[in-house]
Write a protein that holds these residues in place. Sequence first.
Motif, PDB file in Angstrom:
ATOM      1  N   ILE A   1      -3.486   2.230   8.079  1.00 17.76           N
ATOM      2  CA  ILE A   1      -3.281   3.230   8.173  1.00 17.76           C
ATOM      3  C   ILE A   1      -1.996   3.885   9.445  1.00 17.76           C
ATOM      4  CG2 ILE A   1      -4.932   4.857   8.656  1.00 17.76           C
ATOM      5  CD1 ILE A   1      -6.861   2.030   8.154  1.00 17.76           C
ATOM      6  N   ILE A   2      -1.721   3.065  10.421  1.00 16.56           N
ATOM      7  CA  ILE A   2      -1.618   3.425  11.358  1.00 16.56           C
ATOM      8  C   ILE A   2       0.051   4.403  11.838  1.00 16.56           C
ATOM      9  CG2 ILE A   2      -0.325   2.005  14.158  1.00 16.56           C
ATOM     10  CD1 ILE A   2      -2.248   0.657  14.031  1.00 16.56           C
ATOM     11  N   GLN A   3       0.687   4.536  10.519  1.00 16.23           N
ATOM     12  CA  GLN A   3       1.137   4.976  10.668  1.00 16.23           C
ATOM     13  C   GLN A   3       1.286   7.154  10.206  1.00 16.23           C
ATOM     14  OE1 GLN A   3       2.315   2.283   9.458  1.00 16.23           O
ATOM     15  NE2 GLN A   3       4.420   1.802  11.495  1.00 16.23           N
ATOM     16  N   ARG A   4       0.742   6.297   9.015  1.00 16.12           N
ATOM     17  CA  ARG A   4       0.818   7.579   8.759  1.00 16.12           C
ATOM     18  C   ARG A   4      -0.643   8.160   7.608  1.00 16.12           C
ATOM     19  NH1 ARG A   4       5.702   5.578   5.071  1.00 16.12           N
ATOM     20  NH2 ARG A   4       7.299   5.637   6.910  1.00 16.12           N
TER      21      ARG A   4
ATOM     22  N   ILE B   1      -5.372   8.374   3.513  1.00 11.86           N
ATOM     23  CA  ILE B   1      -6.580   9.365   2.904  1.00 11.86           C
ATOM     24  C   ILE B   1      -5.616   9.981   1.380  1.00 11.86           C
ATOM     25  CG2 ILE B   1      -8.009  10.957   3.106  1.00 11.86           C
ATOM     26  CD1 ILE B   1      -7.288  10.822   6.193  1.00 11.86           C
ATOM     27  N   GLU B   2      -4.660   9.531   1.346  1.00 11.72           N
ATOM     28  CA  GLU B   2      -4.485  10.320  -0.115  1.00 11.72           C
ATOM     29  C   GLU B   2      -4.518   9.302  -0.963  1.00 11.72           C
ATOM     30  OE1 GLU B   2      -0.761  13.363  -0.270  1.00 11.72           O
ATOM     31  OE2 GLU B   2      -1.836  12.864  -2.386  1.00 11.72           O
ATOM     32  N   THR B   3      -3.703   8.466  -0.829  1.00 11.66           N
ATOM     33  CA  THR B   3      -3.949   7.255  -1.541  1.00 11.66           C
ATOM     34  C   THR B   3      -5.426   6.979  -1.963  1.00 11.66           C
ATOM     35  OG1 THR B   3      -1.771   6.337  -0.601  1.00 11.66           O
ATOM     36  CG2 THR B   3      -2.983   4.792  -2.089  1.00 11.66           C
ATOM     37  N   MET B   4      -6.743   6.852  -0.931  1.00 10.43           N
ATOM     38  CA  MET B   4      -7.047   6.001  -1.148  1.00 10.43           C
ATOM     39  C   MET B   4      -7.983   7.192  -1.781  1.00 10.43           C
ATOM     40  SD  MET B   4      -7.410   4.190   3.207  1.00 10.43           S
ATOM     41  CE  MET B   4      -9.326   3.226   2.645  1.00 10.43           C
ATOM     42  N   SER B   5      -8.317   8.736  -1.170  1.00  6.48           N
ATOM     43  CA  SER B   5      -8.609   9.207  -2.480  1.00  6.48           C
ATOM     44  C   SER B   5      -8.170   9.180  -3.677  1.00  6.48           C
ATOM     45  CB  SER B   5      -8.643  10.252  -1.887  1.00  6.48           C
ATOM     46  OG  SER B   5      -8.511  10.507  -0.200  1.00  6.48           O
TER      47      SER B   5
ATOM     48  N   PHE C   1       0.995  -1.145   0.010  1.00  3.47           N
ATOM     49  CA  PHE C   1       0.411   0.187  -0.110  1.00  3.47           C
ATOM     50  C   PHE C   1       0.860   1.527   0.037  1.00  3.47           C
ATOM     51  CE2 PHE C   1      -2.560   2.965   2.135  1.00  3.47           C
ATOM     52  CZ  PHE C   1      -3.704   2.879   1.375  1.00  3.47           C
ATOM     53  N   ARG C   2       2.620   1.604   0.639  1.00  2.00           N
ATOM     54  CA  ARG C   2       3.277   2.061   0.890  1.00  2.00           C
ATOM     55  C   ARG C   2       4.007   2.775  -0.127  1.00  2.00           C
ATOM     56  NH1 ARG C   2       4.117   0.479   6.362  1.00  2.00           N
ATOM     57  NH2 ARG C   2       2.205   1.308   7.705  1.00  2.00           N
ATOM     58  N   GLY C   3       4.133   1.475  -1.577  1.00  2.00           N
ATOM     59  CA  GLY C   3       4.963   1.520  -2.425  1.00  2.00           C
ATOM     60  C   GLY C   3       4.707   2.375  -3.403  1.00  2.00           C
ATOM     61  N   ALA C   4       5.458   2.966  -3.443  1.00  2.00           N
ATOM     62  CA  ALA C   4       5.972   4.843  -4.516  1.00  2.00           C
ATOM     63  C   ALA C   4       5.113   4.500  -5.695  1.00  2.00           C
ATOM     64  CB  ALA C   4       7.626   4.042  -5.211  1.00  2.00           C
ATOM     65  N   SER C   5       4.910   2.974  -6.215  1.00  2.00           N
ATOM     66  CA  SER C   5       4.099   3.423  -7.397  1.00  2.00           C
ATOM     67  C   SER C   5       2.840   2.364  -7.105  1.00  2.00           C
ATOM     68  CB  SER C   5       4.723   2.294  -8.405  1.00  2.00           C
ATOM     69  OG  SER C   5       5.092   1.273  -8.211  1.00  2.00           O
ATOM     70  N   PHE C   6       2.277   2.181  -6.096  1.00  2.00           N
ATOM     71  CA  PHE C   6       1.272   1.788  -5.851  1.00  2.00           C
ATOM     72  C   PHE C   6      -0.181   1.799  -6.622  1.00  2.00           C
ATOM     73  CE2 PHE C   6      -2.935   0.962  -3.447  1.00  2.00           C
ATOM     74  CZ  PHE C   6      -2.873  -1.130  -3.957  1.00  2.00           C
ATOM     75  N   VAL C   7      -0.646   3.366  -6.584  1.00  4.95           N
ATOM     76  CA  VAL C   7      -1.801   3.930  -6.961  1.00  4.95           C
ATOM     77  C   VAL C   7      -1.548   3.697  -8.946  1.00  4.95           C
ATOM     78  CG1 VAL C   7      -2.797   5.947  -7.400  1.00  4.95           C
ATOM     79  CG2 VAL C   7      -2.062   5.646  -5.041  1.00  4.95           C
ATOM     80  N   GLN C   8      -0.527   3.881  -9.021  1.00  6.50           N
ATOM     81  CA  GLN C   8      -0.352   4.228 -10.477  1.00  6.50           C
ATOM     82  C   GLN C   8      -0.678   2.366 -11.177  1.00  6.50           C
ATOM     83  OE1 GLN C   8      -0.356   7.018 -12.161  1.00  6.50           O
ATOM     84  NE2 GLN C   8      -1.252   5.460 -14.086  1.00  6.50           N
TER      85      GLN C   8
END
Length: 278
Positions: free
Chosen positions: A158-161, A166-170, A126-133
């Motif tokens: 979610i816990i750490q950041r 929220i930005e990734t999910m949005s 989920f936190r990977g740099a290219s996940f969204v793309q």
Amino acid sequence: HVKEKGRDAIEFFNEDMADKVSAQLVMEGDLHRALEQQQFVLHYQPKLDIETGEVVGAEALLRWQHPEKGQISPMDFIPVLETSGLILDVGQWVIEQACQSLAIWSSKGLWRPGMTMSVNISPRQFRGASFVQDVIDALQRYDVPPGALDIEVTEGIIIQRVDEAIETMSTLAAHQVSFSLDDFGTGYSSISYLKRLPVSTLKIDKSFIRDLSHDRSDRVLVETIITMARLLDLNVVAEGVETAEQLEILHTYHCHSYQGFYFSPAVPEIQFEALLKR
Ligand code: C2E
Ligand code: MG
Ligand code: MG
Ligand code: MG
């Protein structure tokens, strides 16, 4: 004597640790080969509407067929994928496979509008740099019907950041990807996140369902989660439904949908397709 014992205890501890580390390294090596040698496969577990009994979607669950050791549980190998970083490649493979199945089933008219395919995403992926793309690319490459892909996240994501999450999910939500909060009830602070996160479904963890027919406090918890979810306009899925009695209780609580061995475990693609045709 005490000294002897103490030293033995330390050596025993060390050996035990060393065994664990080397077992982990062996598995990591095996996992490196697993992707290229096509030892992974996705199985699909149906999600059902409690009111109508109709199939409303599926959850994709990863299976590893080890050449010598046979099928290994995701509970055992997903943590190794996570720590080794291999989860980035394997996780992307999972998304592609699920999107490919979706494309096939919708082209055959088997995937009706409103049905959702859930894919589990681990924190590191989920936190990977290219996940969204990567997700957006897969949606386009396979021409996935809008709204068909659902991503299951856990609180660990979610816990750490929170703001990053929220930005990734949005961003993905803007591409009609929906989100489910998996294993709900097992973490610490789910309720405070519910207000902030663009989540559309809560999945009640199977540990609350197991004793539903004879544990009064589980019943209170489950009914409360369902009532809260409904008031917040969220969907609720109960996981791990194994008996008619559990299903009946969930029905009286107005739970939307369920998954579980009572109807079907996760099954291979061909079997799931047969199930869609019924
Ligand atoms: P999860 O996402 O909470 O998935 C539900 C688990 O409950 C699955 O275990 C499923 O087979 C099992 N299950 C379903 N119905 C029943 C039932 O009636 N009774 C019982 N006792 N169990 C039931 P599975 O497939 O072994 O997966 C375990 C966990 O591994 C998943 O929990 C998920 O956290 C993780 N996982 C599986 N596939 C993936 C994947 O592709 N990527 C990632 N990151 N994690 C995955
Ligand atoms: Mg899940
Ligand atoms: Mg779960
Ligand atoms: Mg889980």
